[in-house]
Design an enzyme around this catalytic site. Structure first.
Site, PDB file in Angstrom:
ATOM      1  N   VAL A 156       0.649  -1.059  -0.119  1.00  0.00           N
ATOM      2  CA  VAL A 156      -0.042  -0.158   0.014  1.00  0.00           C
ATOM      3  C   VAL A 156       0.861   1.194  -0.068  1.00  0.00           C
ATOM      4  O   VAL A 156       0.350   2.282  -0.199  1.00  0.00           O
ATOM      5  CB  VAL A 156      -1.160   0.049   0.987  1.00  0.00           C
ATOM      6  CG1 VAL A 156      -1.820  -0.993   1.065  1.00  0.00           C
ATOM      7  CG2 VAL A 156      -0.122  -0.004   2.471  1.00  0.00           C
ATOM      8  N   ASN A 196      -5.785  -1.507   7.400  1.00  0.00           N
ATOM      9  CA  ASN A 196      -5.195  -1.947   8.326  1.00  0.00           C
ATOM     10  C   ASN A 196      -3.621  -2.366   8.214  1.00  0.00           C
ATOM     11  O   ASN A 196      -2.863  -2.338   9.245  1.00  0.00           O
ATOM     12  CB  ASN A 196      -5.718  -3.584   8.558  1.00  0.00           C
ATOM     13  CG  ASN A 196      -5.055  -4.220   9.529  1.00  0.00           C
ATOM     14  OD1 ASN A 196      -5.267  -4.118  10.770  1.00  0.00           O
ATOM     15  ND2 ASN A 196      -4.505  -5.515   8.981  1.00  0.00           N
ATOM     16  N   TYR A 211       6.283   6.030  13.398  1.00  0.00           N
ATOM     17  CA  TYR A 211       4.977   5.296  13.523  1.00  0.00           C
ATOM     18  C   TYR A 211       3.900   6.054  14.077  1.00  0.00           C
ATOM     19  O   TYR A 211       2.858   6.476  13.597  1.00  0.00           O
ATOM     20  CB  TYR A 211       5.341   3.950  14.053  1.00  0.00           C
ATOM     21  CG  TYR A 211       3.965   3.245  14.411  1.00  0.00           C
ATOM     22  CD1 TYR A 211       3.344   2.555  13.254  1.00  0.00           C
ATOM     23  CD2 TYR A 211       3.296   2.826  15.735  1.00  0.00           C
ATOM     24  CE1 TYR A 211       2.301   1.691  13.362  1.00  0.00           C
ATOM     25  CE2 TYR A 211       2.344   2.049  15.889  1.00  0.00           C
ATOM     26  CZ  TYR A 211       1.782   1.540  14.709  1.00  0.00           C
ATOM     27  OH  TYR A 211       0.627   0.824  14.899  1.00  0.00           O
TER      28      TYR A 211
END
Length: 244
Positions: free
Chosen positions: A62, A88, A154
């Site tokens: 992705v 996800n 993150y």
């Protein structure tokens, strides 16, 4: 979810796999997307045998814009619609210190956790809005508001994903709902990299006294994927066991 079509990225394992199985059990056909198509194919075969639903495995990184585009085209070519999109797929590589985070690592983290969800939500959300509507579910993290020093890029990406959630909700409402599940520590495949005794340490930080298991996400995912959440959009739901 009878007659619905759900696309789940990072769908071949962990939280994604749990959601794919739950959606199929509830009557949905599923598109299982992951970088490793073999794992997607294996789960797709299980879905067909156990639940009798259509399951389409698709290889997709992705973080690659063109692969996101191809995933969308493949899903619509096969099913003609998408009712639920679950962003996800995620990753948070370990690094020794912030000053040693390479540009490649930073770009990879942003690409998978934020860039991909943006592109998929933009493409699928616009089609949902032009059609019968739908639901977009972003899988966020407690790191978005309380980033550990070992996961700063993150955390920044997931904070962006939280912002994206509300922006998409307004961009494609009222037909499309977009919500996020902000997860705490879950004992999925990522737990293999946890330090010794991490599970016990983390459990002591949680009101429920334990880290999450993959199946613990199913209730929240089903809520957002169905009309049970018909008046809920732009929401960030904490699913973290009561993190301090």
């Amino acid at each position: 979810m009878n007659g619905k079509v759900a696309v789940v990225t990072g769908g071949s394992r962990g939280l994604g796999k749990a959601m794919v199985r739950a959606f199929a059990q509830a009557g949905a056909d599923v598109v299982i997307a992951s970088r490793k198509v073999e794992a997607c194919e294996e789960l797709a075969e299980e879905i067909r045998e156990e639940y009798g639903r259509r399951a389409l495995p698709v290889a997709c990184n992705v973080s690659d814009w063109s692969q996101c585009d191809a995933l969308v085209e493949t899903a619509y070519a096969e099913f003609g619609k998408v009712d639920v999109l679950v962003n996800n797929a995620g990753l948070s590589p370990l690094y020794p210190s912030l000053d040693q985070v390479s540009e490649a690592l930073f770009d990879k983290v942003i690409g998978v956790n934020l860039k991909g969800p943006f592109r998929l939500s933009s493409l699928i959300g616009s089609r949902m809005a032009a059609g019968d509507g739908g639901s977009i579910i972003n899988i966020s993290s407690i790191a978005a508001i309380r980033p550990d020093t070992n996961a700063v890029p993150y955390g920044a990406a997931k904070a962006g994903l939280n912002a994206l959630t509300e922006g998409v909700a307004h961009a494609f409402g009222p037909k499309v709902r977009c919500n996020a599940i902000q997860c705490g520590p879950f004992a999925t495949d990522i737990a293999a990299a946890w330090p010794e005794n991490a599970r016990e340490f983390l459990g002591r930080q949680l009101a429920l006294g334990r880290v999450g298991e993959a199946e613990d996400i199913v209730g929240a995912a089903m809520y957002f994927a169905t009309d049970a959440s018909a008046y809920c959009t732009g929401t960030i739901l904490r699913l973290d066991g009561g993190w301090r």
